[in-house]
Write an enzyme that holds these catalytic residues in place. Structure first.
Site, PDB file in Angstrom:
ATOM      1  N   GLU A 157       1.118  -8.234  27.683  1.00 16.03           N
ATOM      2  CA  GLU A 157       1.312  -9.559  28.286  1.00 16.03           C
ATOM      3  C   GLU A 157       2.269  -9.526  29.478  1.00 16.03           C
ATOM      4  O   GLU A 157       2.076 -10.246  30.450  1.00 16.03           O
ATOM      5  CB  GLU A 157       1.869 -10.484  27.201  1.00 16.03           C
ATOM      6  CG  GLU A 157       1.740 -11.940  27.474  1.00 16.03           C
ATOM      7  CD  GLU A 157       2.109 -12.733  26.230  1.00 16.03           C
ATOM      8  OE1 GLU A 157       3.000 -13.588  26.344  1.00 16.03           O
ATOM      9  OE2 GLU A 157       1.517 -12.490  25.157  1.00 16.03           O
ATOM     10  N   ASP A 158       3.301  -8.687  29.410  1.00 18.33           N
ATOM     11  CA  ASP A 158       4.392  -8.754  30.391  1.00 18.33           C
ATOM     12  C   ASP A 158       4.472  -7.583  31.364  1.00 18.33           C
ATOM     13  O   ASP A 158       5.218  -7.659  32.331  1.00 18.33           O
ATOM     14  CB  ASP A 158       5.744  -8.835  29.664  1.00 18.33           C
ATOM     15  CG  ASP A 158       5.924 -10.127  28.889  1.00 18.33           C
ATOM     16  OD1 ASP A 158       5.115 -11.060  29.065  1.00 18.33           O
ATOM     17  OD2 ASP A 158       6.880 -10.204  28.097  1.00 18.33           O
TER      18      ASP A 158
END
Length: 167
Positions: free
Chosen positions: A54-55
């Protein structure tokens, strides 16, 4: 741990409110998972890696290559999938999705919610009101994880709602 540390550290990611190294959050999530009654090494690995896709630039294929398909599958269960619409629509859709993930992934997600709640409530009471409503929606439908962590998350939610003036 090295993989997650390098993934988050390689982009200079830090915790939003404290500026501390981001890896501290996945480590805390892993430590919370360790308090569950039936945790596994797979769950601990997923806890450490839960925000990498996600990051960071890490992909599911990267995780599968390094740690196998079981870890990659669980990390994908923990990765936000709902990206369309405004925040309210995304979070509502995400809550529905989270109701379908495995018991093990729900346990890791409970640990993530517990960890995130502490930071948000302490450092951003105004946003905490929004976050706690989102958390309540998730906890309503995500009931298959570790019962002890679920009870802890519910208790934390109740106390936090009072603290920020929602009750």
């Amino acid at each position: 741990m090295t993989f997650a540390t390098e993934a988050h550290g390689g982009i200079g990611q830090v915790r939003k409110y404290t500026g501390e190294p981001y890896i501290n959050h996945p480590i805390e999530v892993m430590d919370i998972v360790r308090t569950a009654s039936h945790y596994t090494d797979l769950m601990l690995a997923a806890a450490l890696l839960h925000d990498t896709i996600e990051d960071t630039a890490v992909t599911r294929d990267d995780i599968e290559r390094e740690f196998g398909s079981d870890v990659a599958d669980m990390v994908m269960e923990l990765t936000d999938q709902c990206t369309e619409g405004n925040r309210a629509k995304r979070k509502a859709a995400e809550a529905v999705r989270l109701s379908t993930i495995s018991e093990e992934a729900q346990t890791v997600k409970l640990a993530d919610l517990i960890s995130n709640s502490v930071s948000i409530i302490e450092h951003d009471p105004r946003f905490a009101k929004i976050y706690l409503q989102e958390k309540a929606r998730i906890l309503e439908v995500m009931t298959d994880g570790d019962p002890g962590l679920y009870a802890r998350a519910i208790a934390q939610l109740g106390a936090a709602r009072k603290l920020v003036g929602l009750d």
